[in-house]
Scaffold this active site. Structure first.
Site, PDB file in Angstrom:
ATOM      1  CG  HIS A   1     -15.470  21.092  34.908  1.00 49.47           C
ATOM      2  ND1 HIS A   1     -15.778  22.100  34.535  1.00 49.47           N
ATOM      3  CD2 HIS A   1     -14.677  20.438  33.448  1.00 49.47           C
ATOM      4  CE1 HIS A   1     -15.686  22.086  32.745  1.00 49.47           C
ATOM      5  NE2 HIS A   1     -15.181  20.924  32.360  1.00 49.47           N
TER       6      HIS A   1
ATOM      7  CG  ASP B   1     -19.972  17.845  36.978  1.00 49.61           C
ATOM      8  OD1 ASP B   1     -21.047  17.314  36.234  1.00 49.61           O
ATOM      9  OD2 ASP B   1     -19.444  19.088  36.631  1.00 49.61           O
TER      10      ASP B   1
ATOM     11  CD  GLN C   1     -16.196  12.830  32.021  1.00 53.00           C
ATOM     12  OE1 GLN C   1     -16.876  11.649  32.213  1.00 53.00           O
ATOM     13  NE2 GLN C   1     -15.539  14.232  32.576  1.00 53.00           N
TER      14      GLN C   1
ATOM     15  CE  LYS D   1     -18.193  16.426  29.272  1.00 52.09           C
ATOM     16  NZ  LYS D   1     -16.941  16.659  28.709  1.00 52.09           N
TER      17      LYS D   1
ATOM     18  CB  CYS E   1     -12.574  23.102  33.257  1.00 52.07           C
ATOM     19  SG  CYS E   1     -11.972  22.954  31.684  1.00 52.07           S
TER      20      CYS E   1
HETATM   21  N1  PMP Z   1     -18.155  18.794  34.754  1.00 50.49           N
HETATM   22  C1  PMP Z   1     -17.496  17.968  34.542  1.00 50.49           C
HETATM   23  C2  PMP Z   1     -17.247  16.599  36.092  1.00 50.49           C
HETATM   24  C3  PMP Z   1     -16.811  17.178  33.203  1.00 50.49           C
HETATM   25  O1  PMP Z   1     -16.445  17.072  33.179  1.00 50.49           O
HETATM   26  C4  PMP Z   1     -17.017  18.358  32.358  1.00 50.49           C
HETATM   27  C5  PMP Z   1     -16.505  18.175  30.836  1.00 50.49           C
HETATM   28  N2  PMP Z   1     -15.051  18.812  30.926  1.00 50.49           N
HETATM   29  C6  PMP Z   1     -18.212  19.493  32.409  1.00 50.49           C
HETATM   30  C7  PMP Z   1     -18.680  19.653  34.374  1.00 50.49           C
HETATM   31  C8  PMP Z   1     -18.468  20.333  31.737  1.00 50.49           C
HETATM   32  O2  PMP Z   1     -19.494  20.045  30.354  1.00 50.49           O
HETATM   33  P1  PMP Z   1     -19.858  20.496  29.617  1.00 50.49           P
HETATM   34  O3  PMP Z   1     -18.542  21.447  28.473  1.00 50.49           O
HETATM   35  O4  PMP Z   1     -20.672  19.642  28.660  1.00 50.49           O
HETATM   36  O5  PMP Z   1     -20.980  22.005  30.408  1.00 50.49           O
END
Ligand code: PMP
Length: 420
Positions: A132, A209, A212, A235, A375
């Site tokens: 991401h 990270d 998920q 999440k 992203c």
């Molecule tokens: N890493 C991963 C794997 C994600 O899925 C996400 C959210 N789509 C993020 C980072 C970023 O999370 P946040 O927007 O809540 O900071």
């Protein structure tokens, strides 16, 4: 529906008023953000109505009650991920948590260059091509600031990477390995223990990270052996505006606080400051108090069902999702093949139809999915596509919703004349 699906979990839909407000909608976008149960909203409201005050400063009874609620939430979240309370730093979200580490390492390299955490020109930061942007851009910037080099494990034709690929991209200059526990596009579950072992053998740090994973499977960060981890409240049934950085206490206390200000210090003179130990050294300014309380309630809610149970439910849903997709002509499943372990996140490329059209068509059938690059532009580029369509599930997702997704997806190419 499968016999082994835990339908009691889908009964929890009653706790989610947002689901009741949209009876015709299958919300298959929990990987972007999860719906929030009444228990979380009620906890936040009850706290604000009864005990709300700024925390940690002042000697009043009000401050004491608010501080206790705030720190109790930290203990809950810490316990939930196998950490000690002082290893959990409140942040805005996971993106912010990763930036706290990247900016701290940048300060360690450019201001406190004698720090053991300093990166030097030619040192290497290792990621995967599937990350991401939140777990890529902060490292790009850190590399630019320090002269470090960014390396990555490539993804294969299905968008997954392997521990061998990571090993090949590593070297004795690797200082940090940053990777997602579960990919938000492919649903791949990373071999965390193997990566942690690789890092240890190289003397490198790890950042997981866990955006998920923490919401969906049992995660014991201490046992996994990673140095840092990041996740977001929104999440995992909690509020927006709060996330967490996990760090081993020793590392957090060696990491310079990149953002400074009130609440972080012991002594300040006109020219200098001394900082508190972690986590306070990183929590500059007025804290997200009610959000922390809400996140604590979300953890209670998840614990009430049990993460093993939630994970088992979602593993079944992942199977249903991949099966629903696998048989449709012209629809390419991204990520692990049907039957292989994966999270309940399924992205597809529909031949001849842009993902935005796919998303609109599904929406017209009452199925809410996410479309775009999620992203993760480099991952999509490696797959030769600019966008994909993603369905993702949570504890409240029903087999019927997955069926609706599959049925609507099966009609997409004919609707747009792409099957001719
Ligand atoms: N890493 C991963 C794997 C994600 O899925 C996400 C959210 N789509 C993020 C980072 C970023 O999370 P946040 O927007 O809540 O900071």
């Amino acid at each position: 529906p499968r016999d082994d699906l835990d339908l009691a979990l889908t009964q929890s839909r009653r706790d989610f008023a947002s689901i009741g407000h949209h009876p015709g909608r299958a919300y298959l976008d929990s990987a972007a953000t999860a719906q929030r149960p009444a228990q979380v909203l009620d906890a936040e409201r009850a706290f604000v109505e009864r005990d709300y005050a700024a925390v940690h400063r002042g000697a009043s009874e009000a401050v004491g009650a608010a501080t206790e609620a705030f720190e109790t939430a930290r203990h809950k979240v810490a316990g939930f991920v196998g950490a000690a309370a002082d290893e959990i730093v409140w942040t805005e979200n996971a993106t912010d948590a990763i930036n706290v580490v990247a900016l701290g390492l940048s300060d360690a390299s450019t201001i406190a260059v004698d720090s053991a955490l300093a990166l030097r020109p030619g040192d290497e930061i290792l990621v995967t091509e599937a990350e991401h942007h939140a777990n890529l851009l902060p490292w790009q910037k850190l590399a630019a600031r320090t002269g470090a080099v960014l390396r990555w494990a490539p993804v294969g034709p299905d968008g997954t990477w392997s521990i061998d690929g990571l090993r090949d991209a590593a070297s004795d200059r690797t200082r940090l390995i940053a990777f997602a526990h579960v990919s938000n596009v492919t649903g791949l579950i990373a071999p965390v223990a193997d990566v942690a072992e690789l890092a240890r053998s190289l003397g490198a740090m790890t950042l997981l990270d866990a955006c998920q994973s923490v919401p969906h499977l049992p995660v014991d960060l201490g046992a996994l052996g990673v140095d840092f981890a990041a996740f977001s409240g929104h999440k995992m049934l909690g509020p927006t505006g709060i996330g967490a950085l996990y760090g081993r206490a020793e590392l957090l206390n060696a990491l310079p606080p990149a953002r400074t200000g009130g609440s972080t210090i012991t002594t300040v003179t006109m020219t200098d400051a001394e900082f508190l130990p972690a986590p306070q050294r990183f929590e500059a300014g007025t804290q997200p108090v009610s959000q922390a309380v809400g996140l604590g309630a979300a953890v209670d809610y998840l614990d009430g069902w049990g993460m093993d149970r939630i994970h088992a439910h979602e593993t079944e849903l992942a199977g249903l999702l991949t099966e629903a997709v696998a048989g449709i002509p012209g629809v390419r499943l991204i990520g692990p093949p049907p039957g292989a372990p994966r999270a309940a996140i399924v992205s597809v490329d529909v031949e001849g139809v842009h993902a935005h059209d796919v998303g609109q068509f599904l929406d017209s059938r009452g199925v809410s999915v996410r479309v775009g690059h999620h992203c993760a532009q480099p991952l999509h580029r490696a797959l030769g596509i600019s966008a994909s369509t993603r369905a993702s599930a949570y504890l409240y997702t029903t087999p019927g919703e997955v069926d609706r997704f599959g049925a609507a997806l099966a009609e997409v190419r004919a609707f747009f004349g792409a099957d001719r």
